[in-house]
Scaffold this active site. Structure first.
Site, mmCIF file in Angstrom:
data_model
loop_
_atom_site.group_PDB
_atom_site.id
_atom_site.type_symbol
_atom_site.label_atom_id
_atom_site.label_comp_id
_atom_site.label_asym_id
_atom_site.label_seq_id
_atom_site.Cartn_x
_atom_site.Cartn_y
_atom_site.Cartn_z
ATOM 1 N N GLY A 216 0.823 -1.199 0.000
ATOM 2 C CA GLY A 216 0.000 0.000 0.000
ATOM 3 C C GLY A 216 0.858 1.251 0.000
ATOM 4 N N SER A 217 0.441 2.249 0.749
ATOM 5 C CA SER A 217 1.091 3.561 0.687
ATOM 6 C C SER A 217 2.509 3.597 1.234
ATOM 7 C CB SER A 217 0.227 4.588 1.421
ATOM 8 O OG SER A 217 -1.003 4.760 0.759
ATOM 9 N N VAL A 218 2.964 2.528 1.875
ATOM 10 C CA VAL A 218 4.378 2.467 2.281
ATOM 11 C C VAL A 218 5.281 2.633 1.054
ATOM 12 C CG1 VAL A 218 6.165 0.848 3.081
ATOM 13 C CG2 VAL A 218 4.052 1.134 4.394
ATOM 14 N N LYS A 220 4.971 4.581 -1.279
ATOM 15 C CA LYS A 220 5.125 5.990 -1.656
ATOM 16 C C LYS A 220 6.478 6.545 -1.200
ATOM 17 C CE LYS A 220 0.129 6.740 -1.598
ATOM 18 N NZ LYS A 220 -1.021 7.264 -0.848
#
Length: 483
Positions: A216-218, A220
């Site tokens: 997921g957003s990790v 980013k």
């Protein structure tokens, strides 16, 4: 000699020749295979007649052998199995060895070449042979905090010393009791194994290194690193629309809960990471291009193959990307992006260590039976995924996530904490997976980096994983004189 006798003599000669050839084949060609066969009772008896060395954490044995009155002289026991089963693995009559019991079997059993002189001395002195000890890098306080925080939860915690790569905590939840797989009762061993195998997931699987999941957003953080290395700064304004149409499609990509990242439709990169703006990073990944995103991921160790530390670690991967639409989704940690919890901790650790990624290691030293050190692990640099300048910007951005954004529940009074939350979709029928990766320490000196993965939790990474990370990091800092 008449013909019948000659035929008998030739037959006997052929049989003796075949017997000699078979004996040599068994003793020379197949000797290692037969010696390692779990059904070889002579080898089992020899192993269990020798005291196996201990696996040690903070000076205390977490796996040890004790003398018994059984036919097999020594029994393997696991003090505090609830804390350390993820790492120790088991030493089983029926199923062989796993974990450190397997990875360092040579030292523990006493068969390692580095203990050859000890074995020779044992022969001359009549001393009973025994194995050596394995001293792990784990911190007892961090390990206890991780197990406590994950109680009743499916997930994993990995904590690293950013400056060395030493593993401070490694927990896969739920755990199990390795003693029940290491008893002298084969029927009981099989029954317990069957009960574990019926669970989902099987507690014997070490999720920290043996499984990978969408971050997921990790992810980013990886896209941010690529952008900063390419000349962006944390204050560079990037597009952040309420909705982003995936390139070449009519499919919209939304932010979490359909929210707007900024009324203006754009915001500084640091703000986009702070609130985890999906549309900003999807569009940013497309602007950077697939090659650049892959290069940044590879620099952190993704798609670089599995390795051993000494437990085997499966490869984390960006996966296949077919076109910009898939690249946009991959840039927010979905599509085919898959990482292990250890890889998540490595990303946070490299950023915390001013851009230097240290090789993770779990064994501090190997000891002979007399406790003399036969091998010591020296920290090694695995790579430099980002420059020190870029690492500093990423640190500031991650601190903003914890102080002002989705990672607030990771805050620790008196310390600087940086992090990144992640909420990864799995399927329409399953709950999302929750992540948090981050670091903590006195201002300007991160002491611990951590990754927390929770499978199928009700909530977000900020709700569920960040508090677990907070407990682990706070326990370590308090126990190591940094309170």
């Amino acid at each position: 000699m008449n013909s019948p006798l000659r035929k008998v003599a030739i037959s006997v000669l052929v049989l003796f020749t075949l017997l000699i050839l078979n004996a040599n084949y068994i003793q020379v060609v197949r000797s290692d295979e037969l010696r390692g066969n779990a059904s070889n009772t002579r080898i089992l008896a020899e192993e269990y007649d020798r005291e196996r060395g201990a696996i040690v954490v903070d000076g205390n044995p977490v796996a040890m052998s004790v003398a018994t009155d059984d036919t097999l002289t020594y029994l393997r026991q696991y003090p505090q199995a609830d804390l350390y089963s993820t790492v120790t693995g088991y030493y089983s009559l029926v199923y062989g060895n796993t974990g450190i019991e397997d990875a360092e079997d040579g030292i523990l059993s006493g068969s390692d070449d580095r203990l050859a002189f000890r074995r020779i001395a044992d022969l001359f002195t009549g001393r009973d042979p025994s194995g050596g000890n394995v001293e792990l890098t784990l911190d007892a306080a961090a390990q206890q905090a991780a197990v406590t925080a994950l109680a009743g939860v499916q997930g994993a915690v990995v904590a690293l010393d950013p400056s060395t790569g030493a593993v401070l905590s490694m927990v896969s939840s739920p755990g199990y009791d390795p003693a029940q797989l290491s008893s002298h009762d084969p029927a009981a061993i099989r029954a317990y194994s069957d009960s574990l195998g019926a669970m989902d997931p099987d507690p014997r699987i070490n999720t920290t290194v043996a499984e990978r999941h969408s971050p997921g957003s990790v992810f980013k953080l990886v896209v941010s690193a690529a952008a900063l290395e390419d000349g962006y700064t944390s204050e560079t304004v990037v597009p952040a629309p309420q909705q982003y149409t995936l390139p070449g499609t009519s499919r919209p990509l939304n932010n979490y809960n359909g929210e707007s990242c900024d009324p203006s439709g754009e915001q500084p990169l640091i703000d986009a990471l702070t609130i985890s703006c999906n549309t900003a990073f999807a569009q940013l990944g497309v602007e950077l291009g697939e090659d650049r995103v892959r290069e940044a991921a590879e620099a952190f160790g993704i798609d670089q193959g599995g390795f051993e530390m000494p437990l085997p670690v499966v490869e984390s991967t960006v996966g296949d990307i077919d076109g910009d639409a898939q690249l946009a989704v991959a840039s927010i940690g979905q599509q085919n992006v898959q990482i292990t919890p250890l890889q998540g901790a490595m990303i946070a650790a490299a950023i915390a260590n001013d851009g230097d990624l240290m090789t993770p290691y779990l064994v501090d030293q190997l000891q002979a039976p007399d406790l003399s050190v036969v091998d010591q692990t020296d920290p090694e640099v695995m790579g430099q995924p980002v420059s020190a300048e870029v690492a500093g910007q990423l640190q500031d951005m991650m601190v903003s996530v914890v102080e002002n954004g989705s990672g607030r529940r990771a805050q620790i009074d008196g310390y600087t904490v940086g992090g990144k939350t992640g909420t990864a979709q799995t399927s329409a029928d399953d709950d999302d997976n929750q992540w948090f990766v981050g670091f903590a320490g006195p201002d300007g000196d991160p002491q611990i980096a951590v990754a927390v993965f929770i499978q199928g939790g009700q909530g977000t990474g900020g709700d569920l994983s960040a508090p677990v990370a907070q407990q682990v990091m706070a326990a370590y800092l308090a126990a190591n004189g940094e309170d």
